[in-house]
Scaffold this motif. Structure first.
Motif, short mmCIF file in Angstrom:
data_model
loop_
_atom_site.label_atom_id
_atom_site.label_comp_id
_atom_site.label_asym_id
_atom_site.label_seq_id
_atom_site.Cartn_x
_atom_site.Cartn_y
_atom_site.Cartn_z
N ARG A 17 48.01 36.07 34.36
CA ARG A 17 48.16 34.76 33.71
C ARG A 17 47.60 33.64 34.60
O ARG A 17 46.89 32.76 34.12
N LYS A 18 47.90 33.71 35.89
CA LYS A 18 47.37 32.71 36.83
C LYS A 18 45.85 32.76 36.88
O LYS A 18 45.19 31.71 36.93
N GLN A 19 45.27 33.97 36.89
CA GLN A 19 43.82 34.10 36.95
C GLN A 19 43.17 33.49 35.70
O GLN A 19 42.15 32.80 35.80
N HIS A 22 43.45 29.74 35.97
CA HIS A 22 42.55 29.22 37.00
C HIS A 22 41.12 29.08 36.46
O HIS A 22 40.42 28.12 36.75
N LEU A 23 40.71 30.06 35.66
CA LEU A 23 39.37 30.02 35.08
C LEU A 23 39.25 28.94 34.01
O LEU A 23 38.23 28.26 33.91
N ASP A 24 40.28 28.81 33.17
CA ASP A 24 40.29 27.82 32.09
C ASP A 24 41.74 27.50 31.76
O ASP A 24 42.41 28.28 31.08
N TYR A 72 39.95 45.13 35.09
CA TYR A 72 40.88 45.09 33.97
C TYR A 72 40.33 45.78 32.74
O TYR A 72 39.13 45.73 32.46
N ASN A 73 41.23 46.40 31.99
CA ASN A 73 40.94 46.92 30.66
C ASN A 73 41.62 45.98 29.68
O ASN A 73 42.79 45.63 29.87
N ALA A 95 37.96 39.97 37.28
CA ALA A 95 38.87 38.83 37.07
C ALA A 95 38.11 37.59 36.63
O ALA A 95 38.56 36.87 35.73
N GLU A 96 36.95 37.33 37.22
CA GLU A 96 36.19 36.13 36.87
C GLU A 96 35.58 36.19 35.47
O GLU A 96 35.08 35.18 34.96
N GLN A 97 35.65 37.34 34.82
CA GLN A 97 35.14 37.50 33.46
C GLN A 97 36.23 37.45 32.39
O GLN A 97 35.92 37.51 31.20
N LEU A 98 37.49 37.38 32.79
CA LEU A 98 38.59 37.51 31.85
C LEU A 98 38.49 36.56 30.66
O LEU A 98 38.57 36.99 29.51
N VAL A 99 38.33 35.27 30.91
CA VAL A 99 38.31 34.30 29.81
C VAL A 99 37.12 34.54 28.89
O VAL A 99 37.26 34.58 27.67
#
Length: 110
Positions: A17-19, A22-24, A72-73, A95-99
């Protein structure tokens, strides 16, 4: 489930959730994931949250799980009763691709 495992799952869920935030900072709100505890769940090695977007107006869930490769999956799914239907998924997401990846799976972009 023992307390150690539950605590570990909660730590991972909070970190995901924090990641995302942080991204958006507004991504979760934009996906209709309100800050209500029943809309967020710590799952084994991850986080699940309820969404409501133009594509999924009746609601769906996004499940983000940390895998053995430290990526992540991601699954988008609909749960009706005890039945789970996977609507989309992608594996090995950094992680940097999550959003960006979650957005591509749940928004009405063609």
């Amino acid at each position: 489930m023992n307390n150690t495992l539950e605590n570990n799952n909660l730590k991972i869920a909070n970190e995901i959730r924090k990641q995302i935030m942080h991204l958006d900072f507004w991504a979760l709100a934009g996906w209709g994931a309100t800050d209500v505890s029943e809309h967020y769940r710590a799952v084994e090695n991850g986080l699940a949250f309820k969404i409501s977007t133009p594509r999924y107006q009746r609601g769906a869930w996004v499940k983000v799980v940390l895998n053995a490769m430290d990526t992540y999956n991601i699954e988008v799914l609909r749960i009706i009763g005890t039945e789970k239907k996977i609507l989309g998924n992608l594996d090995d997401i950094y992680a940097e691709q999550l959003v960006e990846v979650i957005d591509s799976l749940i928004e009405n972009k063609k």
